[in-house]
Scaffold this motif. Structure first.
Motif, PDB file in Angstrom:
ATOM      1  N   LEU A  53       0.830  -1.203   0.000  1.00  0.00           N
ATOM      2  CA  LEU A  53       0.000   0.000   0.000  1.00  0.00           C
ATOM      3  C   LEU A  53       0.869   1.260   0.000  1.00  0.00           C
ATOM      4  CD1 LEU A  53      -3.113   0.144   0.055  1.00  0.00           C
ATOM      5  CD2 LEU A  53      -2.964   0.694   2.484  1.00  0.00           C
ATOM      6  N   VAL A  61      -3.558   3.534  -2.822  1.00  0.00           N
ATOM      7  CA  VAL A  61      -4.478   3.294  -1.713  1.00  0.00           C
ATOM      8  C   VAL A  61      -5.922   3.634  -2.082  1.00  0.00           C
ATOM      9  CG1 VAL A  61      -4.113   5.576  -0.668  1.00  0.00           C
ATOM     10  CG2 VAL A  61      -4.896   3.672   0.750  1.00  0.00           C
ATOM     11  N   THR A 105      -7.377   0.839  -4.167  1.00  0.00           N
ATOM     12  CA  THR A 105      -7.527  -0.341  -3.300  1.00  0.00           C
ATOM     13  C   THR A 105      -8.714  -0.163  -2.368  1.00  0.00           C
ATOM     14  OG1 THR A 105      -5.137  -0.755  -3.376  1.00  0.00           O
ATOM     15  CG2 THR A 105      -6.376  -1.828  -1.623  1.00  0.00           C
ATOM     16  N   CYS A 153      -6.908   0.440   4.770  1.00  0.00           N
ATOM     17  CA  CYS A 153      -6.763   1.563   3.841  1.00  0.00           C
ATOM     18  C   CYS A 153      -7.199   2.881   4.483  1.00  0.00           C
ATOM     19  CB  CYS A 153      -7.588   1.306   2.575  1.00  0.00           C
ATOM     20  SG  CYS A 153      -6.954  -0.001   1.508  1.00  0.00           S
TER      21      CYS A 153
END
Length: 401
Positions: free
Chosen positions: A302, A307, A310, A326
Protein backbone atom coordinates in the motif's frame (compact mmCIF):
# COMPACT_ATOMS: atom_id res chain seq x y z
CA UNK A 1 45.59 -30.78 21.70
CA UNK A 2 45.54 -33.82 23.99
CA UNK A 3 44.05 -37.12 22.94
CA UNK A 4 41.47 -36.88 25.73
CA UNK A 5 40.37 -33.45 24.52
CA UNK A 6 40.02 -34.73 20.94
CA UNK A 7 37.83 -37.59 22.12
CA UNK A 8 35.54 -35.15 23.94
CA UNK A 9 35.13 -32.99 20.84
CA UNK A 10 34.74 -35.92 18.44
CA UNK A 11 32.99 -38.75 20.29
CA UNK A 12 32.57 -42.12 18.67
CA UNK A 13 28.91 -42.23 19.64
CA UNK A 14 26.30 -39.99 21.26
CA UNK A 15 23.00 -40.37 23.11
CA UNK A 16 20.46 -37.94 24.55
CA UNK A 17 18.05 -38.31 27.44
CA UNK A 18 14.95 -36.14 27.10
CA UNK A 19 12.88 -35.38 30.20
CA UNK A 20 9.27 -34.81 29.21
CA UNK A 21 5.72 -34.98 30.52
CA UNK A 22 2.93 -36.99 28.93
CA UNK A 23 -0.22 -34.93 29.51
CA UNK A 24 -3.91 -35.77 29.57
CA UNK A 25 -7.14 -34.52 31.12
CA UNK A 26 -10.32 -35.92 32.64
CA UNK A 27 -13.58 -34.07 33.38
CA UNK A 28 -15.60 -35.21 36.38
CA UNK A 29 -19.21 -34.00 36.75
CA UNK A 30 -21.18 -34.25 39.99
CA UNK A 31 -24.95 -33.93 39.51
CA UNK A 32 -27.32 -33.41 42.46
CA UNK A 33 -24.58 -31.79 44.51
CA UNK A 34 -26.97 -30.70 47.25
CA UNK A 35 -27.70 -34.36 48.05
CA UNK A 36 -24.03 -34.83 48.98
CA UNK A 37 -24.31 -32.50 51.98
CA UNK A 38 -23.95 -34.17 55.35
CA UNK A 39 -21.87 -37.14 54.13
CA UNK A 40 -19.52 -36.26 57.04
CA UNK A 41 -15.80 -35.40 56.83
CA UNK A 42 -13.60 -38.01 55.25
CA UNK A 43 -16.36 -39.35 52.98
CA UNK A 44 -15.77 -38.84 49.31
CA UNK A 45 -17.30 -39.00 45.84
CA UNK A 46 -15.00 -40.72 43.35
CA UNK A 47 -14.72 -40.32 39.60
CA UNK A 48 -14.34 -43.23 37.24
CA UNK A 49 -10.77 -44.50 36.83
CA UNK A 50 -9.00 -42.99 33.80
CA UNK A 51 -5.57 -43.57 32.21
CA UNK A 52 -2.89 -40.96 31.48
CA UNK A 53 0.76 -41.61 30.70
CA UNK A 54 0.46 -45.35 31.24
CA UNK A 55 -1.00 -45.06 34.76
CA UNK A 56 -4.54 -45.14 36.18
CA UNK A 57 -5.92 -42.18 38.12
CA UNK A 58 -9.08 -41.14 39.97
CA UNK A 59 -10.48 -37.85 41.32
CA UNK A 60 -11.69 -37.73 44.92
CA UNK A 61 -14.12 -35.00 46.01
CA UNK A 62 -14.97 -34.55 49.71
CA UNK A 63 -18.22 -32.53 50.06
CA UNK A 64 -17.70 -32.11 53.84
CA UNK A 65 -13.93 -31.93 53.71
CA UNK A 66 -11.25 -34.52 54.35
CA UNK A 67 -10.33 -33.37 57.85
CA UNK A 68 -12.83 -33.73 60.75
CA UNK A 69 -11.19 -30.77 62.53
CA UNK A 70 -12.35 -28.40 59.74
CA UNK A 71 -15.98 -28.98 60.80
CA UNK A 72 -17.23 -29.28 57.21
CA UNK A 73 -16.28 -25.67 56.46
CA UNK A 74 -14.34 -26.62 53.33
CA UNK A 75 -14.64 -28.98 50.39
CA UNK A 76 -11.55 -31.06 49.59
CA UNK A 77 -10.31 -32.10 46.16
CA UNK A 78 -7.59 -34.65 45.33
CA UNK A 79 -6.17 -36.68 42.45
CA UNK A 80 -5.04 -40.20 43.38
CA UNK A 81 -2.83 -42.84 41.77
CA UNK A 82 -5.04 -45.86 41.04
CA UNK A 83 -2.34 -48.10 39.53
CA UNK A 84 -0.35 -50.64 41.50
CA UNK A 85 2.83 -48.62 40.94
CA UNK A 86 5.42 -46.75 42.98
CA UNK A 87 7.40 -43.53 42.76
CA UNK A 88 5.36 -42.03 39.94
CA UNK A 89 6.47 -38.43 39.29
CA UNK A 90 3.85 -36.13 37.82
CA UNK A 91 2.52 -32.60 37.42
CA UNK A 92 -1.09 -31.88 38.34
CA UNK A 93 -3.80 -29.30 37.80
CA UNK A 94 -7.18 -29.32 39.56
CA UNK A 95 -9.83 -26.93 38.24
CA UNK A 96 -13.31 -26.15 39.52
CA UNK A 97 -15.11 -24.92 36.41
CA UNK A 98 -16.98 -21.59 36.32
CA UNK A 99 -20.25 -22.39 34.55
CA UNK A 100 -21.32 -18.78 33.96
CA UNK A 101 -19.21 -18.40 30.83
CA UNK A 102 -16.95 -15.81 32.50
CA UNK A 103 -14.13 -18.39 32.76
CA UNK A 104 -13.35 -17.39 36.36
CA UNK A 105 -12.28 -20.91 37.22
CA UNK A 106 -10.76 -21.99 40.52
CA UNK A 107 -7.38 -23.45 39.55
CA UNK A 108 -4.53 -25.05 41.46
CA UNK A 109 -1.75 -26.05 39.10
CA UNK A 110 1.84 -27.31 38.78
CA UNK A 111 1.92 -26.31 35.13
CA UNK A 112 3.30 -23.01 33.78
CA UNK A 113 5.12 -22.09 36.99
CA UNK A 114 8.52 -22.69 38.55
CA UNK A 115 8.74 -25.90 40.61
CA UNK A 116 11.02 -25.46 43.60
CA UNK A 117 10.98 -29.14 44.53
CA UNK A 118 10.30 -30.54 41.06
CA UNK A 119 7.29 -32.68 40.12
CA UNK A 120 5.27 -34.37 42.87
CA UNK A 121 6.07 -38.03 43.61
CA UNK A 122 3.30 -40.52 44.36
CA UNK A 123 5.00 -43.36 46.20
CA UNK A 124 2.34 -46.08 46.04
CA UNK A 125 -1.19 -46.95 44.92
CA UNK A 126 -3.66 -44.63 46.65
CA UNK A 127 -1.19 -41.75 47.07
CA UNK A 128 -2.90 -38.39 46.58
CA UNK A 129 -2.15 -34.82 45.59
CA UNK A 130 -4.60 -32.02 46.24
CA UNK A 131 -6.06 -29.62 48.79
CA UNK A 132 -7.86 -30.29 52.04
CA UNK A 133 -9.14 -26.73 52.02
CA UNK A 134 -9.79 -26.34 48.31
CA UNK A 135 -12.74 -23.93 48.76
CA UNK A 136 -15.12 -22.86 51.53
CA UNK A 137 -18.53 -24.49 51.30
CA UNK A 138 -20.28 -21.12 51.68
CA UNK A 139 -18.25 -19.68 48.80
CA UNK A 140 -19.03 -22.69 46.65
CA UNK A 141 -22.78 -22.79 47.29
CA UNK A 142 -23.30 -19.17 46.31
CA UNK A 143 -21.01 -19.18 43.30
CA UNK A 144 -21.06 -19.74 39.54
CA UNK A 145 -19.26 -23.04 40.08
CA UNK A 146 -22.69 -24.53 40.77
CA UNK A 147 -25.32 -24.55 38.04
CA UNK A 148 -28.53 -26.57 38.14
CA UNK A 149 -27.13 -28.33 41.24
CA UNK A 150 -24.23 -29.55 39.10
CA UNK A 151 -20.48 -29.26 39.77
CA UNK A 152 -17.74 -29.81 37.16
CA UNK A 153 -14.13 -30.65 38.01
CA UNK A 154 -11.36 -30.85 35.42
CA UNK A 155 -8.11 -32.62 36.22
CA UNK A 156 -4.93 -32.53 34.13
CA UNK A 157 -2.05 -34.94 34.80
CA UNK A 158 1.43 -34.73 33.29
CA UNK A 159 3.37 -37.93 33.92
CA UNK A 160 7.13 -37.23 33.91
CA UNK A 161 9.31 -39.71 32.10
CA UNK A 162 12.80 -39.97 30.65
CA UNK A 163 13.14 -40.81 26.97
CA UNK A 164 16.49 -41.97 25.60
CA UNK A 165 17.44 -40.89 22.11
CA UNK A 166 20.26 -42.97 20.67
CA UNK A 167 22.30 -42.34 17.54
CA UNK A 168 20.43 -42.64 14.26
CA UNK A 169 22.35 -44.79 11.82
CA UNK A 170 19.92 -44.41 8.96
CA UNK A 171 16.89 -42.39 7.95
CA UNK A 172 14.53 -41.64 5.10
CA UNK A 173 14.45 -38.07 3.82
CA UNK A 174 10.88 -36.97 3.20
CA UNK A 175 10.67 -34.88 0.03
CA UNK A 176 8.45 -31.79 -0.05
CA UNK A 177 4.97 -32.12 -1.47
CA UNK A 178 4.84 -31.76 -5.24
CA UNK A 179 1.10 -32.18 -5.68
CA UNK A 180 0.67 -28.59 -6.83
CA UNK A 181 3.45 -29.01 -9.38
CA UNK A 182 1.83 -32.18 -10.69
CA UNK A 183 -1.58 -30.55 -11.05
CA UNK A 184 -0.03 -27.51 -12.75
CA UNK A 185 1.67 -29.80 -15.28
CA UNK A 186 -1.73 -31.39 -15.89
CA UNK A 187 -3.18 -27.93 -16.57
CA UNK A 188 -0.30 -26.86 -18.83
CA UNK A 189 -0.38 -30.06 -20.86
CA UNK A 190 -4.21 -29.94 -21.12
CA UNK A 191 -4.22 -33.70 -20.53
CA UNK A 192 -7.77 -34.85 -19.75
CA UNK A 193 -9.25 -31.34 -19.90
CA UNK A 194 -13.02 -31.38 -20.39
CA UNK A 195 -13.97 -27.70 -20.42
CA UNK A 196 -12.68 -24.66 -22.32
CA UNK A 197 -12.98 -21.01 -21.27
CA UNK A 198 -13.09 -18.29 -23.91
CA UNK A 199 -11.63 -15.17 -22.29
CA UNK A 200 -11.24 -12.36 -24.77
CA UNK A 201 -9.00 -13.64 -27.56
CA UNK A 202 -7.57 -16.41 -25.36
CA UNK A 203 -8.80 -19.95 -24.69
CA UNK A 204 -7.94 -21.80 -21.49
CA UNK A 205 -8.70 -25.48 -20.99
CA UNK A 206 -9.23 -27.04 -17.56
CA UNK A 207 -10.76 -29.95 -15.61
CA UNK A 208 -14.29 -29.62 -14.21
CA UNK A 209 -13.63 -31.84 -11.20
CA UNK A 210 -10.59 -29.86 -10.10
CA UNK A 211 -12.40 -26.55 -10.55
CA UNK A 212 -15.42 -27.87 -8.64
CA UNK A 213 -13.21 -29.13 -5.81
CA UNK A 214 -11.65 -25.69 -5.35
CA UNK A 215 -14.50 -23.26 -6.07
CA UNK A 216 -18.10 -23.46 -4.79
CA UNK A 217 -19.12 -21.35 -7.79
CA UNK A 218 -17.69 -23.82 -10.30
CA UNK A 219 -19.15 -26.70 -8.31
CA UNK A 220 -22.62 -25.20 -8.57
CA UNK A 221 -22.09 -24.36 -12.26
CA UNK A 222 -21.11 -27.91 -13.20
CA UNK A 223 -22.77 -30.15 -10.59
CA UNK A 224 -25.40 -28.05 -8.82
CA UNK A 225 -29.19 -28.49 -9.08
CA UNK A 226 -29.35 -26.03 -11.98
CA UNK A 227 -25.82 -26.67 -13.25
CA UNK A 228 -24.86 -28.27 -16.55
CA UNK A 229 -22.23 -31.00 -16.41
CA UNK A 230 -22.37 -31.41 -20.19
CA UNK A 231 -21.17 -27.91 -20.97
CA UNK A 232 -17.76 -27.97 -22.66
CA UNK A 233 -17.23 -24.30 -23.50
CA UNK A 234 -17.85 -21.21 -21.36
CA UNK A 235 -17.57 -17.55 -22.33
CA UNK A 236 -16.00 -15.29 -19.67
CA UNK A 237 -16.78 -11.63 -20.26
CA UNK A 238 -15.96 -9.83 -17.00
CA UNK A 239 -12.33 -10.92 -16.40
CA UNK A 240 -9.19 -10.10 -18.35
CA UNK A 241 -7.37 -13.10 -19.90
CA UNK A 242 -4.21 -12.64 -17.81
CA UNK A 243 -6.30 -12.44 -14.61
CA UNK A 244 -8.23 -15.59 -15.46
CA UNK A 245 -4.97 -17.40 -16.28
CA UNK A 246 -3.52 -16.34 -12.91
CA UNK A 247 -6.66 -17.53 -11.11
CA UNK A 248 -6.48 -20.92 -12.84
CA UNK A 249 -2.84 -21.22 -11.82
CA UNK A 250 -3.79 -20.69 -8.18
CA UNK A 251 -6.68 -23.18 -8.37
CA UNK A 252 -4.25 -25.91 -9.44
CA UNK A 253 -1.26 -24.97 -7.23
CA UNK A 254 -2.72 -23.18 -4.14
CA UNK A 255 0.07 -20.64 -4.52
CA UNK A 256 -0.14 -16.96 -5.49
CA UNK A 257 1.04 -17.04 -9.12
CA UNK A 258 4.06 -15.21 -10.47
CA UNK A 259 2.13 -12.30 -11.92
CA UNK A 260 5.30 -10.77 -13.38
CA UNK A 261 5.73 -13.90 -15.48
CA UNK A 262 2.07 -13.91 -16.57
CA UNK A 263 1.97 -10.20 -17.50
CA UNK A 264 5.51 -9.96 -18.82
CA UNK A 265 5.90 -6.68 -16.92
CA UNK A 266 8.29 -5.78 -14.10
CA UNK A 267 6.37 -2.64 -13.14
CA UNK A 268 5.37 -2.53 -9.50
CA UNK A 269 2.24 -0.49 -10.23
CA UNK A 270 1.02 -2.90 -12.91
CA UNK A 271 1.73 -5.79 -10.54
CA UNK A 272 -0.40 -4.19 -7.82
CA UNK A 273 -3.14 -3.40 -10.33
CA UNK A 274 -3.25 -7.02 -11.43
CA UNK A 275 -3.45 -8.26 -7.82
CA UNK A 276 -6.42 -5.92 -7.34
CA UNK A 277 -8.18 -7.50 -10.31
CA UNK A 278 -7.18 -10.97 -9.14
CA UNK A 279 -8.76 -10.21 -5.76
CA UNK A 280 -12.02 -9.27 -7.49
CA UNK A 281 -11.92 -12.51 -9.49
CA UNK A 282 -11.22 -14.52 -6.34
CA UNK A 283 -14.29 -12.96 -4.76
CA UNK A 284 -16.38 -13.75 -7.83
CA UNK A 285 -15.46 -17.45 -7.66
CA UNK A 286 -15.34 -17.64 -3.85
CA UNK A 287 -11.67 -18.62 -3.57
CA UNK A 288 -11.12 -17.79 0.10
CA UNK A 289 -7.40 -18.46 0.34
CA UNK A 290 -6.64 -16.51 -2.83
CA UNK A 291 -8.63 -13.56 -1.48
CA UNK A 292 -6.60 -13.61 1.71
CA UNK A 293 -3.28 -13.84 -0.16
CA UNK A 294 -4.25 -10.88 -2.35
CA UNK A 295 -5.40 -8.80 0.63
CA UNK A 296 -2.13 -9.46 2.47
CA UNK A 297 -0.13 -8.47 -0.64
CA UNK A 298 -2.12 -5.24 -1.14
CA UNK A 299 -1.68 -4.26 2.52
CA UNK A 300 2.08 -4.81 2.27
CA UNK A 301 2.38 -2.81 -0.98
CA UNK A 302 0.00 0.00 0.00
CA UNK A 303 1.21 3.52 -0.88
CA UNK A 304 -0.24 6.97 -1.60
CA UNK A 305 -0.58 6.16 -5.31
CA UNK A 306 -2.61 2.97 -5.03
CA UNK A 307 -4.48 3.29 -1.71
CA UNK A 308 -7.49 5.06 -3.24
CA UNK A 309 -8.09 2.38 -5.89
CA UNK A 310 -7.53 -0.34 -3.30
CA UNK A 311 -10.02 1.33 -0.96
CA UNK A 312 -12.60 1.56 -3.75
CA UNK A 313 -12.13 -2.16 -4.45
CA UNK A 314 -12.46 -3.02 -0.76
CA UNK A 315 -15.67 -1.00 -0.52
CA UNK A 316 -17.19 -2.50 -3.68
CA UNK A 317 -16.55 -6.11 -2.61
CA UNK A 318 -16.87 -5.54 1.15
CA UNK A 319 -13.36 -6.65 2.09
CA UNK A 320 -13.72 -5.18 5.57
CA UNK A 321 -10.20 -5.81 6.89
CA UNK A 322 -8.58 -4.36 3.77
CA UNK A 323 -10.97 -1.41 3.91
CA UNK A 324 -10.13 -0.61 7.54
CA UNK A 325 -6.41 -0.83 6.77
CA UNK A 326 -6.76 1.56 3.84
CA UNK A 327 -8.81 4.08 5.85
CA UNK A 328 -6.18 4.19 8.58
CA UNK A 329 -3.45 4.60 5.98
CA UNK A 330 -5.22 7.54 4.32
CA UNK A 331 -6.05 9.16 7.68
CA UNK A 332 -2.40 9.24 8.67
CA UNK A 333 -1.27 12.93 8.76
CA UNK A 334 1.76 12.08 6.64
CA UNK A 335 -0.35 10.51 3.88
CA UNK A 336 -3.62 12.43 3.72
CA UNK A 337 -2.65 15.40 1.54
CA UNK A 338 -0.55 13.27 -0.83
CA UNK A 339 -3.41 10.81 -1.31
CA UNK A 340 -5.83 13.67 -2.03
CA UNK A 341 -3.65 14.80 -4.94
CA UNK A 342 -3.72 11.37 -6.62
CA UNK A 343 -5.93 10.54 -9.58
CA UNK A 344 -7.26 7.55 -7.68
CA UNK A 345 -8.69 9.80 -4.96
CA UNK A 346 -10.66 11.83 -7.51
CA UNK A 347 -12.14 8.60 -8.83
CA UNK A 348 -12.86 7.44 -5.26
CA UNK A 349 -14.89 10.59 -4.48
CA UNK A 350 -17.01 10.05 -7.58
CA UNK A 351 -17.46 6.27 -7.42
CA UNK A 352 -17.80 5.83 -3.62
CA UNK A 353 -19.12 9.10 -2.15
CA UNK A 354 -20.39 7.25 0.94
CA UNK A 355 -16.79 6.49 1.86
CA UNK A 356 -16.10 10.18 2.46
CA UNK A 357 -18.13 10.13 5.66
CA UNK A 358 -16.27 7.07 6.93
CA UNK A 359 -12.97 8.67 6.00
CA UNK A 360 -13.95 11.82 7.90
CA UNK A 361 -14.66 9.72 10.98
CA UNK A 362 -11.31 7.96 10.68
CA UNK A 363 -9.43 11.24 10.24
CA UNK A 364 -11.31 12.77 13.17
CA UNK A 365 -10.42 9.83 15.37
CA UNK A 366 -6.76 10.12 14.33
CA UNK A 367 -6.85 13.87 15.00
CA UNK A 368 -8.36 13.33 18.43
CA UNK A 369 -5.66 10.83 19.31
CA UNK A 370 -2.72 12.87 17.97
CA UNK A 371 -4.01 16.20 19.31
CA UNK A 372 -4.33 14.94 22.89
CA UNK A 373 -2.65 17.59 25.02
CA UNK A 374 -2.45 20.02 22.09
CA UNK A 375 -5.80 21.79 22.44
CA UNK A 376 -4.49 25.03 20.89
CA UNK A 377 -3.83 23.32 17.56
CA UNK A 378 -7.04 22.81 15.57
CA UNK A 379 -7.92 22.02 12.00
CA UNK A 380 -11.11 21.45 10.08
CA UNK A 381 -11.31 17.87 8.89
CA UNK A 382 -13.86 18.69 6.20
CA UNK A 383 -11.77 21.51 4.79
CA UNK A 384 -8.76 19.23 4.51
CA UNK A 385 -10.76 16.69 2.50
CA UNK A 386 -12.60 19.34 0.53
CA UNK A 387 -15.98 17.77 1.28
CA UNK A 388 -19.43 19.25 1.71
CA UNK A 389 -20.15 19.41 5.46
CA UNK A 390 -23.88 19.97 5.13
CA UNK A 391 -24.50 16.30 6.00
CA UNK A 392 -25.57 15.92 9.63
CA UNK A 393 -23.13 13.09 10.25
CA UNK A 394 -20.25 15.18 8.92
CA UNK A 395 -21.28 18.13 11.12
CA UNK A 396 -21.22 15.85 14.13
CA UNK A 397 -17.73 14.63 13.27
CA UNK A 398 -16.56 18.19 12.74
CA UNK A 399 -17.87 19.21 16.21
CA UNK A 400 -16.04 16.26 17.81
CA UNK A 401 -12.85 17.06 15.92
Amino acid sequence: MSTAGAEQLNPDSVSITVMESVNGSHQFTIKGFSLAKGMSPGKFIQSDVFSIGGYDWAIYFYPDGKNPEDNSLYVSLFIALASDSSDVRALFELTLMDQSGKEQHKVHSHFDRALEGGPYTLKYKGSMWGYKRFLKRTSLEGSDFLKDDCLIVNCTVGVVRARLEGPKHYGIVLPPSNMGQGLKELLDSELGCDVAFQVGDETYRAHKLILAARSPVFRAQFYGPIGDNNVDRILIEDIEPSIFKAMLSFIYTDVLPDVHEITGSASSSSFTNMIQHLLAAADLYDLGRLKMLCEVFLCEKLNVDNVATTLALAEQHQFLQLKAFCLKFVASPGNLRAVMKSEGFKHLKQSCPSLMSELLNTVAAADKSSASGQSNKKRSVSSVLGCDTSNANVRQVRRRA
